[in-house]
Design a protein around this motif. Sequence first.
Motif, short mmCIF file in Angstrom:
data_model
loop_
_atom_site.label_atom_id
_atom_site.label_comp_id
_atom_site.label_asym_id
_atom_site.label_seq_id
_atom_site.Cartn_x
_atom_site.Cartn_y
_atom_site.Cartn_z
N LEU A 95 0.85 -1.19 0.00
CA LEU A 95 0.00 0.00 0.00
C LEU A 95 0.88 1.24 0.00
O LEU A 95 2.09 1.17 0.24
N THR A 96 0.27 2.39 -0.22
CA THR A 96 1.02 3.63 -0.13
C THR A 96 1.22 4.00 1.33
O THR A 96 0.45 3.57 2.20
N GLU A 97 2.23 4.81 1.58
CA GLU A 97 2.47 5.27 2.95
C GLU A 97 1.28 6.08 3.46
O GLU A 97 0.90 6.00 4.62
N GLY A 98 0.65 6.84 2.56
CA GLY A 98 -0.52 7.63 2.94
C GLY A 98 -1.67 6.75 3.41
O GLY A 98 -2.41 7.11 4.34
N ALA A 99 -1.82 5.58 2.79
CA ALA A 99 -2.88 4.66 3.20
C ALA A 99 -2.63 4.13 4.61
O ALA A 99 -3.55 4.01 5.42
N ILE A 100 -1.36 3.83 4.91
CA ILE A 100 -1.01 3.36 6.25
C ILE A 100 -1.27 4.46 7.28
O ILE A 100 -1.79 4.20 8.38
N ARG A 101 -0.93 5.68 6.94
CA ARG A 101 -1.21 6.80 7.84
C ARG A 101 -2.71 6.93 8.10
O ARG A 101 -3.14 7.18 9.23
N PHE A 102 -3.50 6.77 7.06
CA PHE A 102 -4.95 6.88 7.22
C PHE A 102 -5.46 5.79 8.17
O PHE A 102 -6.27 6.06 9.06
N ILE A 103 -4.99 4.56 7.99
CA ILE A 103 -5.39 3.45 8.86
C ILE A 103 -4.99 3.75 10.31
O ILE A 103 -5.76 3.53 11.25
N PHE A 104 -3.77 4.26 10.49
CA PHE A 104 -3.25 4.58 11.82
C PHE A 104 -4.13 5.63 12.50
O PHE A 104 -4.57 5.45 13.65
N HIS A 105 -4.41 6.72 11.80
CA HIS A 105 -5.19 7.80 12.41
C HIS A 105 -6.65 7.40 12.63
O HIS A 105 -7.30 7.91 13.55
N ASP A 106 -7.16 6.47 11.81
CA ASP A 106 -8.50 5.96 12.03
C ASP A 106 -8.55 5.07 13.27
O ASP A 106 -9.60 4.94 13.92
N TYR A 107 -7.44 4.46 13.61
CA TYR A 107 -7.34 3.54 14.75
C TYR A 107 -7.27 4.29 16.08
O TYR A 107 -7.77 3.80 17.11
N LEU A 108 -6.68 5.48 16.09
CA LEU A 108 -6.41 6.18 17.35
C LEU A 108 -7.65 6.48 18.18
O LEU A 108 -7.63 6.28 19.40
N PRO A 109 -8.75 7.01 17.58
CA PRO A 109 -9.93 7.30 18.43
C PRO A 109 -10.45 6.07 19.15
O PRO A 109 -10.90 6.16 20.29
N ARG A 110 -10.37 4.90 18.53
CA ARG A 110 -10.82 3.68 19.19
C ARG A 110 -9.91 3.30 20.35
O ARG A 110 -10.36 2.82 21.38
N LEU A 111 -8.62 3.52 20.16
CA LEU A 111 -7.69 3.26 21.26
C LEU A 111 -7.97 4.18 22.44
O LEU A 111 -7.96 3.75 23.60
N GLU A 112 -8.21 5.44 22.15
CA GLU A 112 -8.48 6.42 23.21
C GLU A 112 -9.75 6.03 23.98
O GLU A 112 -9.79 6.13 25.21
N ARG A 113 -10.79 5.59 23.27
CA ARG A 113 -12.05 5.24 23.94
C ARG A 113 -11.91 4.00 24.81
O ARG A 113 -12.55 3.88 25.84
#
Length: 315
Positions: A18-36
């Motif tokens: 995948l592109t690095e941008g796609a990995i970044r998107f997955i990462f940032h989408d994951y963070l709110p769930r981790l915080e909750r």
Amino acid sequence: EQESLKRTFSSIASDVGLTEGAIRFIFHDYLPRLERRMKSNVAPRWIGIDEITLVGKSRCVVTNIEKQTIVELLPDRKKKAVTKYLMNIKDRAQIELVAMDMWQPYREAVQTALPNAIIVVDKFHVVRMANAALDAVRKNVREGLTPAQRRKLMHDRFILLKRKKELATHELLIMGAWLGQFPPLKAAYQLKEEFYGIWETAKNSKDAQKRYQEWETSLPADIVWAFKDLTTAIRNWESEVFAYFDHRVTNAYTESLNNITRLIYRLGRGYSFEAIRAKVLFNGGLHLEQRPRYSLRARAMRETSQAMSMVNLLQ
């Protein structure tokens, strides 16, 4: 998602196609769930407060120095931000000790939010000021030397800054030659050793204060200027400095965690502060009921190994 907390985005992108941008998107989408999912921790008994520069700005690091866990990485280290964070800690009245360096906004924030907590200045920030004073005398002596002598004394500075008990035989001989030639340097070295001795052998705060007063009184008039920063700091932070002798906590864990954080920052070129914070807070097993614990030696070894693997991959 889990790998994005542990590895650089570019290395994951290369592995999965995948592109690095796609990995970044997955990462940032994951963070709110981790915080909750991260439960609010019970207030630690002992916390450490320190700072680290990330993405061009000083940030405040908060750790549980009793349990050796990361608690929070704040966007800045200003009094307002630190006070607000401390005020919002659940059961903050349970916090007994706060280790910190001599940064006035931290002291004011703790006094406001944690009025019953005892502030302990990290002893390493105090004793290293004695080394700084010795080095100031060395530089002053060096000004009157020949170019060859200056170069020699510059290279020998690390011997002078070592503790006497740590010196090898040949280092003792080198140091003895310099101290024999320059009485101010000899006096400064002896004062540095005596100052360290207070922190090593004083029984309690009363004993330490008594010995410190005797030490300060013994400062020779011709080099008292070199120790002015040290004596002024102790005068301004007296209760917090000598609290160490009754409550022997330090910020060593927080400083070590900062080294790990810097490594993560260097490996992830272009990381935002939010990405670095997440990698520090949520990495280490993802036991989301509690903050991750970092075993300093093992953690540092793993991070170094990962760094070398990434370098080899890039090559």
